[in-house]
Motif scaffolding. Structure first.
Motif, mmCIF file in Angstrom:
data_model
loop_
_atom_site.group_PDB
_atom_site.id
_atom_site.type_symbol
_atom_site.label_atom_id
_atom_site.label_comp_id
_atom_site.label_asym_id
_atom_site.label_seq_id
_atom_site.Cartn_x
_atom_site.Cartn_y
_atom_site.Cartn_z
ATOM 1 N N ARG A 52 -18.013 12.315 -5.158
ATOM 2 C CA ARG A 52 -18.557 11.459 -4.118
ATOM 3 C C ARG A 52 -20.010 11.163 -4.440
ATOM 4 O O ARG A 52 -20.752 12.055 -4.831
ATOM 5 C CB ARG A 52 -18.438 12.140 -2.761
ATOM 6 C CG ARG A 52 -17.065 11.955 -2.173
ATOM 7 C CD ARG A 52 -16.475 13.292 -1.763
ATOM 8 N NE ARG A 52 -15.148 13.125 -1.172
ATOM 9 C CZ ARG A 52 -14.039 13.236 -1.852
ATOM 10 N NH1 ARG A 52 -14.060 13.456 -3.142
ATOM 11 N NH2 ARG A 52 -12.873 13.113 -1.252
ATOM 12 N N VAL A 53 -20.388 9.890 -4.258
ATOM 13 C CA VAL A 53 -21.737 9.445 -4.562
ATOM 14 C C VAL A 53 -22.263 8.684 -3.349
ATOM 15 O O VAL A 53 -21.605 7.791 -2.837
ATOM 16 C CB VAL A 53 -21.755 8.510 -5.798
ATOM 17 C CG1 VAL A 53 -23.162 8.051 -6.114
ATOM 18 C CG2 VAL A 53 -21.111 9.187 -6.993
ATOM 19 N N ALA A 54 -23.456 9.074 -2.905
ATOM 20 C CA ALA A 54 -24.051 8.425 -1.741
ATOM 21 C C ALA A 54 -25.329 7.699 -2.146
ATOM 22 O O ALA A 54 -26.016 8.083 -3.086
ATOM 23 C CB ALA A 54 -24.365 9.463 -0.671
ATOM 24 N N LEU A 55 -25.627 6.650 -1.413
ATOM 25 C CA LEU A 55 -26.849 5.886 -1.622
ATOM 26 C C LEU A 55 -27.503 5.700 -0.263
ATOM 27 O O LEU A 55 -26.853 5.253 0.683
ATOM 28 C CB LEU A 55 -26.535 4.520 -2.240
ATOM 29 C CG LEU A 55 -27.716 3.565 -2.386
ATOM 30 C CD1 LEU A 55 -28.649 4.046 -3.488
ATOM 31 C CD2 LEU A 55 -27.242 2.161 -2.688
ATOM 32 N N LEU A 56 -28.755 6.055 -0.169
ATOM 33 C CA LEU A 56 -29.514 5.859 1.060
ATOM 34 C C LEU A 56 -30.589 4.832 0.767
ATOM 35 O O LEU A 56 -31.507 5.078 -0.016
ATOM 36 C CB LEU A 56 -30.145 7.181 1.525
ATOM 37 C CG LEU A 56 -30.946 7.117 2.821
ATOM 38 C CD1 LEU A 56 -30.042 6.704 3.991
ATOM 39 C CD2 LEU A 56 -31.593 8.461 3.096
ATOM 40 N N GLY A 57 -30.447 3.662 1.338
ATOM 41 C CA GLY A 57 -31.411 2.602 1.099
ATOM 42 C C GLY A 57 -31.068 1.378 1.917
ATOM 43 O O GLY A 57 -30.039 1.329 2.598
ATOM 44 N N ARG A 58 -31.906 0.409 1.856
ATOM 45 C CA ARG A 58 -31.686 -0.840 2.598
ATOM 46 C C ARG A 58 -30.688 -1.724 1.847
ATOM 47 O O ARG A 58 -30.525 -1.601 0.643
ATOM 48 C CB ARG A 58 -33.004 -1.582 2.759
ATOM 49 C CG ARG A 58 -34.026 -0.775 3.539
ATOM 50 C CD ARG A 58 -35.166 -1.660 3.989
ATOM 51 N NE ARG A 58 -36.150 -0.905 4.726
ATOM 52 C CZ ARG A 58 -36.053 -0.602 6.024
ATOM 53 N NH1 ARG A 58 -35.009 -0.984 6.711
ATOM 54 N NH2 ARG A 58 -37.006 0.081 6.619
ATOM 55 N N ASN A 59 -30.059 -2.614 2.584
ATOM 56 C CA ASN A 59 -29.121 -3.553 1.975
ATOM 57 C C ASN A 59 -29.860 -4.494 1.033
ATOM 58 O O ASN A 59 -30.927 -5.006 1.362
ATOM 59 C CB ASN A 59 -28.404 -4.377 3.045
ATOM 60 C CG ASN A 59 -27.392 -3.570 3.791
ATOM 61 O OD1 ASN A 59 -26.949 -2.531 3.323
ATOM 62 N ND2 ASN A 59 -27.018 -4.023 4.969
#
Length: 95
Positions: free
Chosen positions: A56-63
């Motif tokens: 599982r890979v997550a990304l936290l950031g704006r669109n």
């Protein structure tokens, strides 16, 4: 599309069929399907060194258009995207 296919196949097929067509406009950046495919390839090669298929890979950031690259690259390496919301607090995100 076969059972093993994912969105990365859609990108490859579209880039092969209409490479110069407009794929995305974001903050004044215009990207063709070829541009997206090339960027995804670079990111996917980097991800392969960090994750295994099924991880599982997550990304936290704006669109942005960068998220588009990320989604295709995660799929290309067989990993699973975990959506995170930038409005969540630290405790929610760590859970």
């Amino acid at each position: 599309m076969d059972r093993g296919a994912n969105i990365s196949h859609i990108l490859r097929e579209t880039a092969a069929r209409v490479p110069d067509d407009l794929a995305c406009i974001c903050e004044g950046r215009r990207s063709s399907w070829r541009d997206i495919s090339l960027g995804v390839g670079v990111l996917a090669r980097s991800l392969q060194e960090l994750v295994e298929p099924g991880d599982r890979v997550a990304l936290l950031g704006r669109n942005s258009d960068h998220v588009l690259h990320y989604l295709f690259a995660v799929a290309a390496v067989g990993a699973v995207h975990v959506p995170l919301n930038i409005r969540c607090g630290g405790a929610e995100l760590s859970h």
